[in-house]
Design a protein around this motif. Structure first.
Motif, PDB file in Angstrom:
ATOM      1  N   GLU A  57       3.394  10.326  -3.504  1.00 45.92           N
ATOM      2  CA  GLU A  57       3.859   8.945  -3.392  1.00 45.92           C
ATOM      3  C   GLU A  57       2.728   7.960  -3.672  1.00 45.92           C
ATOM      4  N   PHE A  58       1.512   8.300  -3.263  1.00 48.04           N
ATOM      5  CA  PHE A  58       0.368   7.425  -3.511  1.00 48.04           C
ATOM      6  C   PHE A  58       0.177   7.216  -5.015  1.00 48.04           C
ATOM      7  N   PHE A  59       0.299   8.291  -5.794  1.00 48.62           N
ATOM      8  CA  PHE A  59       0.148   8.154  -7.245  1.00 48.62           C
ATOM      9  C   PHE A  59       1.373   7.498  -7.863  1.00 48.62           C
ATOM     10  N   GLU A  60       2.554   7.831  -7.383  1.00 42.68           N
ATOM     11  CA  GLU A  60       3.776   7.265  -7.952  1.00 42.68           C
ATOM     12  C   GLU A  60       3.856   5.754  -7.773  1.00 42.68           C
ATOM     13  N   VAL A  61       3.255   5.249  -6.714  1.00 41.58           N
ATOM     14  CA  VAL A  61       3.404   3.827  -6.391  1.00 41.58           C
ATOM     15  C   VAL A  61       2.071   3.094  -6.515  1.00 41.58           C
ATOM     16  N   ARG A  62       1.119   3.395  -5.643  1.00 45.11           N
ATOM     17  CA  ARG A  62      -0.115   2.611  -5.592  1.00 45.11           C
ATOM     18  C   ARG A  62      -0.951   2.771  -6.863  1.00 45.11           C
ATOM     19  N   VAL A  63      -1.224   4.017  -7.244  1.00 43.96           N
ATOM     20  CA  VAL A  63      -2.038   4.235  -8.449  1.00 43.96           C
ATOM     21  C   VAL A  63      -1.272   3.792  -9.689  1.00 43.96           C
ATOM     22  N   ALA A  64       0.018   4.065  -9.723  1.00 49.95           N
ATOM     23  CA  ALA A  64       0.824   3.692 -10.887  1.00 49.95           C
ATOM     24  C   ALA A  64       0.771   2.184 -11.129  1.00 49.95           C
ATOM     25  N   MET A  65       0.946   1.396 -10.078  1.00 48.22           N
ATOM     26  CA  MET A  65       0.936  -0.053 -10.261  1.00 48.22           C
ATOM     27  C   MET A  65      -0.463  -0.566 -10.580  1.00 48.22           C
ATOM     28  N   LEU A  66      -1.471   0.040  -9.984  1.00 47.71           N
ATOM     29  CA  LEU A  66      -2.849  -0.359 -10.285  1.00 47.71           C
ATOM     30  C   LEU A  66      -3.176  -0.069 -11.747  1.00 47.71           C
ATOM     31  N   LYS A  67      -2.791   1.116 -12.229  1.00 48.94           N
ATOM     32  CA  LYS A  67      -3.032   1.467 -13.630  1.00 48.94           C
ATOM     33  C   LYS A  67      -2.233   0.560 -14.566  1.00 48.94           C
ATOM     34  N   HIS A  68      -1.015   0.230 -14.173  1.00 50.51           N
ATOM     35  CA  HIS A  68      -0.170  -0.641 -14.998  1.00 50.51           C
ATOM     36  C   HIS A  68      -0.847  -1.991 -15.207  1.00 50.51           C
ATOM     37  N   HIS A  69      -1.289  -2.601 -14.120  1.00 53.04           N
ATOM     38  CA  HIS A  69      -1.922  -3.920 -14.228  1.00 53.04           C
ATOM     39  C   HIS A  69      -3.283  -3.824 -14.923  1.00 53.04           C
ATOM     40  N   HIS A  70      -3.984  -2.728 -14.688  1.00 52.20           N
ATOM     41  CA  HIS A  70      -5.277  -2.542 -15.359  1.00 52.20           C
ATOM     42  C   HIS A  70      -5.087  -2.395 -16.867  1.00 52.20           C
ATOM     43  N   TYR A  71      -4.075  -1.625 -17.251  1.00 44.63           N
ATOM     44  CA  TYR A  71      -3.812  -1.368 -18.674  1.00 44.63           C
ATOM     45  C   TYR A  71      -3.463  -2.662 -19.404  1.00 44.63           C
ATOM     46  N   TYR A  72      -2.661  -3.522 -18.762  1.00 48.39           N
ATOM     47  CA  TYR A  72      -2.225  -4.756 -19.412  1.00 48.39           C
ATOM     48  C   TYR A  72      -3.158  -5.933 -19.130  1.00 48.39           C
ATOM     49  N   GLY A  73      -4.273  -5.660 -18.451  1.00 54.23           N
ATOM     50  CA  GLY A  73      -5.245  -6.718 -18.206  1.00 54.23           C
ATOM     51  C   GLY A  73      -4.783  -7.751 -17.209  1.00 54.23           C
ATOM     52  N   SER A  74      -3.768  -7.396 -16.396  1.00 55.22           N
ATOM     53  CA  SER A  74      -3.230  -8.372 -15.440  1.00 55.22           C
ATOM     54  C   SER A  74      -3.669  -8.090 -14.014  1.00 55.22           C
ATOM     55  N   ALA A  75      -4.581  -7.113 -13.852  1.00 53.07           N
ATOM     56  CA  ALA A  75      -5.029  -6.758 -12.510  1.00 53.07           C
ATOM     57  C   ALA A  75      -6.013  -7.799 -11.994  1.00 53.07           C
ATOM     58  N   SER A  76      -5.771  -8.281 -10.805  1.00 48.71           N
ATOM     59  CA  SER A  76      -6.723  -9.181 -10.159  1.00 48.71           C
ATOM     60  C   SER A  76      -7.179  -8.519  -8.873  1.00 48.71           C
ATOM     61  N   PRO A  77      -8.472  -8.576  -8.558  1.00 50.68           N
ATOM     62  CA  PRO A  77      -8.965  -7.892  -7.359  1.00 50.68           C
ATOM     63  C   PRO A  77      -8.272  -8.399  -6.108  1.00 50.68           C
ATOM     64  N   GLY A  78      -8.111  -7.511  -5.142  1.00 52.07           N
ATOM     65  CA  GLY A  78      -7.577  -7.911  -3.854  1.00 52.07           C
ATOM     66  C   GLY A  78      -8.638  -8.609  -3.035  1.00 52.07           C
ATOM     67  N   PRO A  79      -8.377  -8.830  -1.755  1.00 51.09           N
ATOM     68  CA  PRO A  79      -9.367  -9.497  -0.911  1.00 51.09           C
ATOM     69  C   PRO A  79     -10.717  -8.789  -0.883  1.00 51.09           C
ATOM     70  N   ASP A  80     -10.717  -7.464  -1.144  1.00 49.89           N
ATOM     71  CA  ASP A  80     -11.977  -6.712  -1.139  1.00 49.89           C
ATOM     72  C   ASP A  80     -12.829  -6.990  -2.371  1.00 49.89           C
ATOM     73  N   GLY A  81     -12.249  -7.620  -3.398  1.00 55.28           N
ATOM     74  CA  GLY A  81     -13.002  -8.011  -4.582  1.00 55.28           C
ATOM     75  C   GLY A  81     -13.359  -6.885  -5.532  1.00 55.28           C
ATOM     76  N   ILE A  82     -12.820  -5.685  -5.356  1.00 55.44           N
ATOM     77  CA  ILE A  82     -13.180  -4.543  -6.205  1.00 55.44           C
ATOM     78  C   ILE A  82     -12.380  -4.615  -7.503  1.00 55.44           C
ATOM     79  N   PRO A  83     -13.035  -4.668  -8.665  1.00 58.22           N
ATOM     80  CA  PRO A  83     -12.307  -4.680  -9.939  1.00 58.22           C
ATOM     81  C   PRO A  83     -11.467  -3.418 -10.096  1.00 58.22           C
TER      82      PRO A  83
END
Length: 697
Positions: A57-83
């Motif tokens: 489930e972690f890969f299906e949801v959390r990693v999947a959405m992180l990779k999706h936004h990273h791939y399309y350049g739409s990922a913005s760091p969370g409060p932790d500031g990690i790219p």
């Protein structure tokens, strides 16, 4: 040194832990249960399976959405500031640690211990001649007819591989009947095939013997490719993005749109590839290219890639000495003694603490409501109910008995979408008014309202809970339920149901805190009240029990409270992004997690309030999604005796745990609490002994 911000300012990123990494840390705590020799052996096997399921489930949801936004350049760091790129790399490193521990636990610990107990999971290298003969017959008659091996060539390109299914890549040498050279083939194991085969006792002798389907496919792969020489066979499993992308505002019928979206979920973009440790580089490269993945998406498994299926053995075996002792949940004496549940609740609120107290009390209340001629209406929310729950039968009966029944079903409850669509259809066919919730806001609140005619007027009876109306989960999850006839709570709940079914305006409530309207503001205001009390020298303390904590503004308010002198204890079972113990910022904040026999699920908020404490139970965690994007309810425990009981059983009892508690450090890692010189205290066992009739110790 970073400082806690003033109201309206934002914290420095260093003051937050990563949500994704915090979620991973929870799985290390679950894996510790699989490694703990004090835990019954088959329960340890179950925990190992839970870790595998959680990782899926972690890969299906959390990693999947992180990779999706990273791939399309739409990922913005969370409060932790990690790219996003750095975060993905850190996730991989930590997952590799987890997978290594997971398979070491399986190979070096659990498998030998299971075998010592007569439970053998047999690799093909250890099959006896008799076992081999039986398994070959089983393969030829039960497995081979279902398979459709696919040779890869220009006429047979790489096929679509369904999410989380077992597959075998086969390397071949030879020519087929048409004279074509064979090099590579794939064998997809249909979901209709059992992933673990139980070998009969007459074949293997005393004990229980099991074989993974993957072992069977490897052992008899040559039977699938007659005329070819098999040079190698290698298992693999792909995990895909399972987050549904329905734009609710753009569809006319949510149920139909979700149904259509679910058809393609199993073939969405891949995010992880699991392969055996012996898979050659050439095969790995071929799989990576066909799934459009990177090397960083590959995870090698020293054992079955679908180790999650080991949990089936737990379900199949009746070995009580290798499982937690059975217990009988208590039914509150008042509810058990009286046939008329309404009279009991009218006299005094009833508290239920699951799983120590039985969910049957809720079923009995609804059953009486379906049959009582004075009951006019029943309104209920269903988020995850399970398909075999008697609640649904009772709601159907109520509608057929002439009651006005309204059910708010959250179709978008992740991974329960199909079951909820079927449930909605069944209820609608019985005449129940079904509401799908509110566009853009998941209905996560757990609430039931019964309207009953009494004398010349109407009276409302309410059940509110921190957990779902799911009978199976009520035996495994800890939750708090409240039955009350309090007029103000009943009126509040009536308004909420009206708003849900009628798309009404913003409402003013007297007792309940309601997300996305008043819950967030109220939580922050109560934290700030404790802060002001501490600054004024008055008594101030906060204790909260949650599944997760990541809402940045709530965390910032907690930091300010700590700086002002408020003592804060947080019991957070899963991911927590607050850093406790930072000098000058959070040294008065302590965070602990309980991982034990039951999944800690109740949410309880307690505020000292200068000697007049307030306590709320809720469906909501202190997460951005719960406080901002969901329909949630927090309900007060108004009866002083019941309020004291909730505090003692869910908060004080848990804070005293020194055997199954994990203490969060400011670096994001957890250390297990130990009794030291103090008496051992297991919070869950304490409640089992107090509230339940155990059949064994």
């Amino acid at each position: 040194m970073p400082h806690a911000p003033a109201p309206g300012e934002s914290c420095a990123p260093e003051l937050f832990l990563s949500r994704e990494l915090a979620a991973l840390e929870f799985n290390f705590r679950v894996l510790a249960m699989a490694r703990d020799p004090q835990v019954p052996l088959l329960e340890r096997l179950r925990y190992l399976s839970i870790v595998a399921n959680n990782l899926d489930e972690f890969f299906e949801v959390r990693v999947a959405m992180l990779k999706h936004h990273h791939y399309y350049g739409s990922a913005s760091p969370g409060p932790d500031g990690i790219p996003s790129g750095e975060l993905l790399a850190r996730i991989r490193a930590r997952v590799l640690d987890l997978v290594a521990e997971q398979y070491a636990t399986w190979q070096d610990d659990l498998s030998p211990r299971l075998e010592a107990e007569g439970i053998c999971i047999l690799p093909r290298s250890r099959w006896s001649k008799r076992q081999h003969a039986w398994l070959r017959g089983y393969f030829e008659h039960e497995v081979l007819p279902v398979l459709s091996p696919l040779g890869l060539d220009p006429a047979h390109p790489f096929p679509r591989i369904l999410n989380k299914t077992l597959n075998i890549a086969v390397v071949l040498k030879g020519r087929d009947a048409f004279g074509h050279e064979g090099h590579m083939a794939l064998v997809r194991a249909p979901r209709s095939l059992p992933r673990i085969i139980r070998v009969p006792a007459e074949v293997s002798g005393p004990g229980e013997h099991f074989v993974f389907l993957a072992e069977l496919l490897h052992a008899f792969v040559d039977l699938m490719f007659p005329g070819f020489k098999v040079l190698g066979s290698h298992q693999f499993r792909v995990t895909r993005n399972s987050e549904l992308m329905v734009e609710e505002a753009e569809v006319d019928n949510l149920a139909r749109a979700l149904t259509e979206e679910l058809v393609g979920r199993g073939y969405a973009r891949p995010v992880r590839l699991q392969i055996g440790t012996d898979c050659p580089k050439a095969i790995t490269r071929m799989l990576i290219e066909n799934f459009d993945l990177d090397e960083a998406d590959v995870y090698r498994c020293d054992g079955p890639v679908n180790i999650i299926r080991a949990g089936l053995i737990y379900d199949w075996l009746d070995r009580p000495e290798l499982k937690f002792p059975r217990f009988t949940p208590r039914i509150p004496a008042s509810m058990e003694a009286s046939r008329n549940k309404f009279e009991v609740i009218a006299q005094r609120d009833v508290l239920l603490h699951h799983p120590y107290e039985s969910f049957a009390a809720v079923i009995d209340l609804l059953r009486q409501a379906t049959q009582d001629p004075n009951v006019l209406a029943i309104k209920q929310t269903l988020y995850r109910a399970g398909e075999d729950t008697p609640l649904v039968d009772l709601l159907v009966d109520a509608a057929r008995n002439g009651k006005d029944v309204t059910v708010v079903i959250e179709l978008r409850a992740r991974f329960d979408e199909e079951a909820n669509i079927r449930l909605a259809t069944r209820l609608q066919e019985a005449g129940v008014q079904v509401v799908y919730g509110v566009v853009g806001f998941k209905t996560h609140a757990k609430m039931m309202l019964i309207v009953r005619r009494e004398g010349a007027g109407l009276r409302r009876y309410v059940h509110l809970s921190t957990g779902n109306y799911h009978q199976a989960n009520s035996k495994l999850y800890t939750d708090i339920g409240l039955m009350t006839a309090n007029e103000e709570i009943g009126e509040d709940l009536h308004k909420i149901f009206q708003q849900l079914s009628g798309l009404g305006p913003t409402i003013s409530l007297k007792r309940l805190l309601h997300s996305p309207f008043t819950l967030y503001k109220s939580v922050v205001a109560k934290i700030e009240r404790e802060t002001a009390n501490a600054k004024a020298g008055r008594s101030a303390r906060i204790v909260a029990k949650l599944n997760a904590l990541n809402e940045s503004h709530v965390i910032e308010a907690l930091y300010r409270a700590s700086q002002a002198g408020v003592e804060i204890d947080l019991i957070v079972r899963g991911a927590c992004t607050l850093r406790p113990g930072l000098a000058g910022i959070s040294e008065r904040i302590r965070v602990r997690s309980i991982v034990g026999r039951f999944l800690e699920h109740s949410r309880v908020y307690w505020f000292a309030n200068d000697g007049e404490p307030e306590i709320y139970c809720a469906s909501a965690d202190w997460m951005e999604r719960n406080l901002m994007r969901r329909i949630e309810v927090a309900f007060p425990i108004l009866d002083p005796e019941l309020a004291a009981r909730v505090y003692d059983e869910t908060l004080a009892n848990t804070l005293a745990d020194n055997t199954q508690a994990w203490l969060l450090g400011s670096n994001g890692r957890y250390a297990r609490a130990t009794p030291g010189d103090a008496p051992a205290h297991n919070a869950q066992q304490t409640l089992l002994d107090k509230l339940c009739a155990s059949t064994a110790k």
